[in-house]
Motif scaffolding. Structure first.
Motif, short mmCIF file in Angstrom:
data_model
loop_
_atom_site.label_atom_id
_atom_site.label_comp_id
_atom_site.label_asym_id
_atom_site.label_seq_id
_atom_site.Cartn_x
_atom_site.Cartn_y
_atom_site.Cartn_z
N SER A 179 35.23 42.54 36.32
CA SER A 179 35.92 42.67 37.61
C SER A 179 35.91 44.11 38.10
CB SER A 179 37.35 42.16 37.49
OG SER A 179 37.38 40.80 37.09
N LYS A 180 36.10 45.05 37.17
CA LYS A 180 36.10 46.46 37.54
C LYS A 180 34.75 46.89 38.08
CE LYS A 180 37.16 51.02 35.63
NZ LYS A 180 37.55 51.76 34.41
N LYS A 181 33.67 46.39 37.45
CA LYS A 181 32.33 46.72 37.94
C LYS A 181 32.10 46.17 39.35
CE LYS A 181 30.06 47.02 33.42
NZ LYS A 181 29.03 46.41 32.53
N ILE A 182 32.57 44.92 39.58
CA ILE A 182 32.40 44.31 40.90
C ILE A 182 33.15 45.11 41.97
CG2 ILE A 182 32.92 42.27 42.28
CD1 ILE A 182 32.45 40.61 39.74
N LEU A 183 34.39 45.51 41.68
CA LEU A 183 35.17 46.30 42.63
C LEU A 183 34.53 47.66 42.90
CD1 LEU A 183 38.79 45.51 41.37
CD2 LEU A 183 37.71 44.69 43.46
N THR A 184 33.96 48.27 41.86
CA THR A 184 33.28 49.57 42.05
C THR A 184 32.08 49.42 42.96
OG1 THR A 184 34.00 50.27 39.84
CG2 THR A 184 32.19 51.48 40.84
N ASN A 185 31.30 48.37 42.75
CA ASN A 185 30.13 48.14 43.62
C ASN A 185 30.56 47.88 45.05
OD1 ASN A 185 28.33 48.42 41.48
ND2 ASN A 185 28.40 46.25 40.94
N MET A 186 31.64 47.09 45.24
CA MET A 186 32.13 46.83 46.59
C MET A 186 32.59 48.12 47.26
SD MET A 186 34.23 43.28 45.97
CE MET A 186 34.83 43.28 47.65
N SER A 187 33.26 48.99 46.50
CA SER A 187 33.73 50.26 47.07
C SER A 187 32.55 51.12 47.50
CB SER A 187 34.60 50.98 46.04
OG SER A 187 35.01 52.23 46.53
N ARG A 188 31.51 51.14 46.66
CA ARG A 188 30.32 51.93 47.04
C ARG A 188 29.65 51.39 48.30
NH1 ARG A 188 27.56 52.61 41.01
NH2 ARG A 188 29.11 54.11 40.19
N ARG A 189 29.58 50.05 48.38
CA ARG A 189 28.96 49.46 49.58
C ARG A 189 29.79 49.77 50.83
NH1 ARG A 189 27.36 43.46 47.22
NH2 ARG A 189 25.72 44.19 45.78
N MET A 190 31.11 49.71 50.71
CA MET A 190 31.96 50.02 51.86
C MET A 190 31.77 51.47 52.30
SD MET A 190 35.46 48.01 50.79
CE MET A 190 36.34 48.64 52.21
N SER A 191 31.67 52.39 51.33
CA SER A 191 31.46 53.81 51.68
C SER A 191 30.12 54.00 52.37
CB SER A 191 31.53 54.67 50.41
OG SER A 191 32.79 54.57 49.80
N ARG A 192 29.08 53.33 51.86
CA ARG A 192 27.76 53.45 52.48
C ARG A 192 27.76 52.87 53.89
NH1 ARG A 192 25.17 51.60 48.57
NH2 ARG A 192 24.98 49.43 49.23
N ASN A 193 28.42 51.71 54.03
CA ASN A 193 28.49 51.11 55.37
C ASN A 193 29.26 51.99 56.35
OD1 ASN A 193 27.05 48.89 54.49
ND2 ASN A 193 28.89 47.69 53.98
N LYS A 194 30.30 52.67 55.82
CA LYS A 194 31.07 53.57 56.70
C LYS A 194 30.19 54.69 57.24
CE LYS A 194 35.12 54.91 55.29
NZ LYS A 194 36.17 55.69 54.55
N TRP A 195 29.36 55.26 56.36
CA TRP A 195 28.48 56.34 56.82
C TRP A 195 27.45 55.81 57.82
CZ3 TRP A 195 29.40 61.24 56.44
CH2 TRP A 195 30.20 61.74 55.41
N ILE A 196 26.94 54.63 57.58
CA ILE A 196 25.94 54.06 58.50
C ILE A 196 26.57 53.83 59.88
CG2 ILE A 196 24.52 52.03 58.96
CD1 ILE A 196 24.09 51.82 55.92
N ILE A 197 27.78 53.22 59.89
CA ILE A 197 28.46 52.96 61.17
C ILE A 197 28.76 54.28 61.90
CG2 ILE A 197 30.57 52.07 62.19
CD1 ILE A 197 30.56 49.95 59.97
N GLY A 198 29.22 55.30 61.11
CA GLY A 198 29.51 56.60 61.73
C GLY A 198 28.28 57.22 62.34
N THR A 199 27.15 57.09 61.65
CA THR A 199 25.89 57.64 62.19
C THR A 199 25.48 56.94 63.46
OG1 THR A 199 25.20 58.19 59.92
CG2 THR A 199 23.49 58.12 61.60
N ILE A 200 25.62 55.60 63.47
CA ILE A 200 25.26 54.82 64.68
C ILE A 200 26.13 55.24 65.85
CG2 ILE A 200 25.24 52.52 65.67
CD1 ILE A 200 24.46 51.47 62.88
N ILE A 201 27.45 55.38 65.58
CA ILE A 201 28.36 55.78 66.66
C ILE A 201 27.99 57.16 67.19
CG2 ILE A 201 30.75 56.40 67.16
CD1 ILE A 201 31.59 54.19 65.23
N ALA A 202 27.67 58.09 66.27
CA ALA A 202 27.30 59.45 66.71
C ALA A 202 26.04 59.41 67.57
CB ALA A 202 27.09 60.33 65.48
#
Length: 222
Positions: A179-202
């Motif tokens: 479960s800890k590994k799954i949550l870590t992967n989800m957190s990484r994906r959310m961080s990556r998606n945040k950067w992608i969305i921020g770049t698109i907005i910029a």
């Protein structure tokens, strides 16, 4: 249940029943007949004890679940055999005590005084009491042995329970790790998606600014 154990068990039950009958008949006999009957029972006890040992070896070679059940039955047979041995010893000692008492009385009656005869009778009574104390001691020893075996069985069951609980906890630890590994992967994906969305907005903001700039420059030129 093991067929080998069942075969030994049937033989033991037959021998035990036969020995019980002989012991009962020996109690009403006297003299040489009684000695002969006691001798026959003693030989049968050796055969029964050999079967007990074979059953013990066979039971201990089986899986734990079957072994525990057979060892409980085996303890009952051992107790039965010990009772038969005690009864035979009681009968045999009764013969010996009676013979010793008769010899002492016969040899002393002719020459001993009344006081000497009284002392002899007292000695035979003390001998009888000593035999009773020995029998009680043997009985206590058998009861203590049974209690020790019961305690060992309880400890074995508790050990099995602890091992089962330990295995369950190990499984829970594995699930928590996954479960800890799954949550870590989800957190990484959310961080990556945040950067992608921020770049698109910029990029969108820059594109809007560029469009506004060109519109304003056109108006000013006209």
């Amino acid at each position: 249940m093991s067929q080998v154990f069942e075969g030994y068990e049937r033989q033991y039950c037959e021998i035990s029943a036969n020995l019980s009958k002989k012991v009962t008949s020996a109690t009403v006999l006297d003299g040489e007949q009684k000695k002969q009957k006691v001798s026959e029972v003693a030989g049968g006890l050796e055969d029964a004890e050999a079967l007990i040992r074979k059953m013990d070896l066979e039971a201990r070679s089986l899986p734990p679940g079957v072994k525990a059940t057979l060892l409980v039955k085996l303890r009952e047979y051992k107790t039965d055999l010990n009772n038969l041995k005690s009864e035979v010893k009681r009968i045999a000692s009764g013969n010996a005590n009676q013979a010793a008492r008769d010899d002492l009385l016969d040899s002393s009656m002719a020459t001993a005084s009344a006081d000497q005869r009284a002392r002899l009778l007292m000695s035979t009574e003390k001998l009888g009491k000593s035999s009773d104390r020995i029998r009680e001691g043997r009985k206590t020893m058998l009861e203590t042995e049974e209690l020790g075996v019961s305690i060992l069985q309880d400890l074995h069951q508790q050990r099995q329970s602890l091992l089962h609980a330990h295995n369950n906890l190990h499984g829970v630890d594995d699930n928590i790790g996954r479960s800890k590994k799954i949550l870590t992967n989800m957190s990484r994906r959310m961080s990556r998606n945040k950067w992608i969305i921020g770049t698109i907005i910029a990029l969108l903001v820059i594109a809007i600014l560029v469009i506004l700039y060109f519109k304003l420059t056109r108006r000013s030129s006209t």
